[in-house]
Design an enzyme around this catalytic site. Structure first.
Site, mmCIF file in Angstrom:
data_model
loop_
_atom_site.group_PDB
_atom_site.id
_atom_site.type_symbol
_atom_site.label_atom_id
_atom_site.label_comp_id
_atom_site.label_asym_id
_atom_site.label_seq_id
_atom_site.Cartn_x
_atom_site.Cartn_y
_atom_site.Cartn_z
ATOM 1 N N GLY A 20 0.825 -1.207 0.000
ATOM 2 C CA GLY A 20 0.000 0.000 0.000
ATOM 3 C C GLY A 20 0.857 1.253 0.000
ATOM 4 N N CYS A 21 0.265 2.346 0.402
ATOM 5 C CA CYS A 21 0.955 3.637 0.405
ATOM 6 C C CYS A 21 2.272 3.549 1.154
ATOM 7 C CB CYS A 21 0.065 4.694 1.052
ATOM 8 S SG CYS A 21 0.866 6.296 1.249
ATOM 9 N N PHE A 22 3.353 3.978 0.507
ATOM 10 C CA PHE A 22 4.661 3.845 1.143
ATOM 11 C C PHE A 22 4.874 4.813 2.295
ATOM 12 C CE2 PHE A 22 6.124 5.669 -3.221
ATOM 13 C CZ PHE A 22 5.592 6.928 -2.965
#
Length: 219
Positions: free
Chosen positions: A52-54
């Site tokens: 997912g979002c880093f």
């Protein structure tokens, strides 16, 4: 992270996500067993994870004792498409990912995997994480050595047999180079503590890590 045009809607629906399967995973560390096998290594090592979002992934692993550096970036595609605009189009093979540099004398690869599966992301969500949807948000491990690949595969099998998650694990083991993301994405959690996405989705995730793994967490 969400595309800019979607941030307002996502924050407006934050309460709904907090009650549903997306953010609930991020608000507590799922109790899972330690891996039965681990990597034996000396000297500085590298691990690459996508989940997912880093921004949130980087924030969690930045708080792990024994981790010396975390870089947000892209993995699985080519250098030519390793940029936020291209990856956001969902037409590349890239996943938002993080590169973790760690000292195996202080934290092992299997321990990093335990954090990854327990609290850094939800390994049962296919091509999405919470409010973020798309192939670039997939759950994937990019082993840097044959030993890492063996341990990751064994741990996925171990967790599957233990049925520690209500749904099947969808995490894939992949190959591909890692490319650092743009500078404005690096250390985004620390540099933007009041950003709506950080306060809504990532601060609860970091708090969950500290509560679930107090022996691993640094201040």
């Amino acid at each position: 992270m969400l595309k800019p045009v979607l941030i307002t809607a996502a924050i407006a629906g934050a309460a709904l996500f907090a009650l549903g399967g997306g953010a609930a995973q991020a608000e507590r560390a799922v109790p899972i067993p330690a891996a039965k096998v681990d990597v034996t290594a000396k000297g500085q090592q590298v691990a690459v994870f996508a989940g997912g979002c880093f921004w949130g992934m980087e924030a969690v692993f930045d708080h792990v004792k024994g981790v010396t550096a975390v870089t947000s970036g892209y993995a699985g595609g080519t250098k030519a498409t390793a940029n936020y605009e291209a990856v956001s189009s969902e037409t590349t093979k890239h996943a938002e990912a993080i590169r973790v540099i760690y000292d195996p004398a202080k934290v092992s690869y299997a321990t990093l995997l335990r954090v990854y599966f327990s609290v850094a992301h939800n390994p049962t969500e296919l091509n999405r994480q919470g409010p973020d949807s798309g192939y670039s948000y997939r759950s994937a491990i990019f082993p840097q050595t044959a030993a890492q690949r063996g341990v990751a595969a064994a741990y996925i099998a171990q967790l599957g047999k233990a049925h520690v998650f209500a749904k099947p694990i969808v995490t894939k083991i992949e190959t591909g180079a890692f490319f650092p993301a743009e500078e404005y994405h690096q250390n985004f959690y620390d540099r933007n503590p009041n950003h709506p996405y950080i306060t809504t989705f990532d601060k609860p995730k970091v708090a969950a890590f500290k509560a679930g793994f107090p022996q691993l967490a640094r201040g």
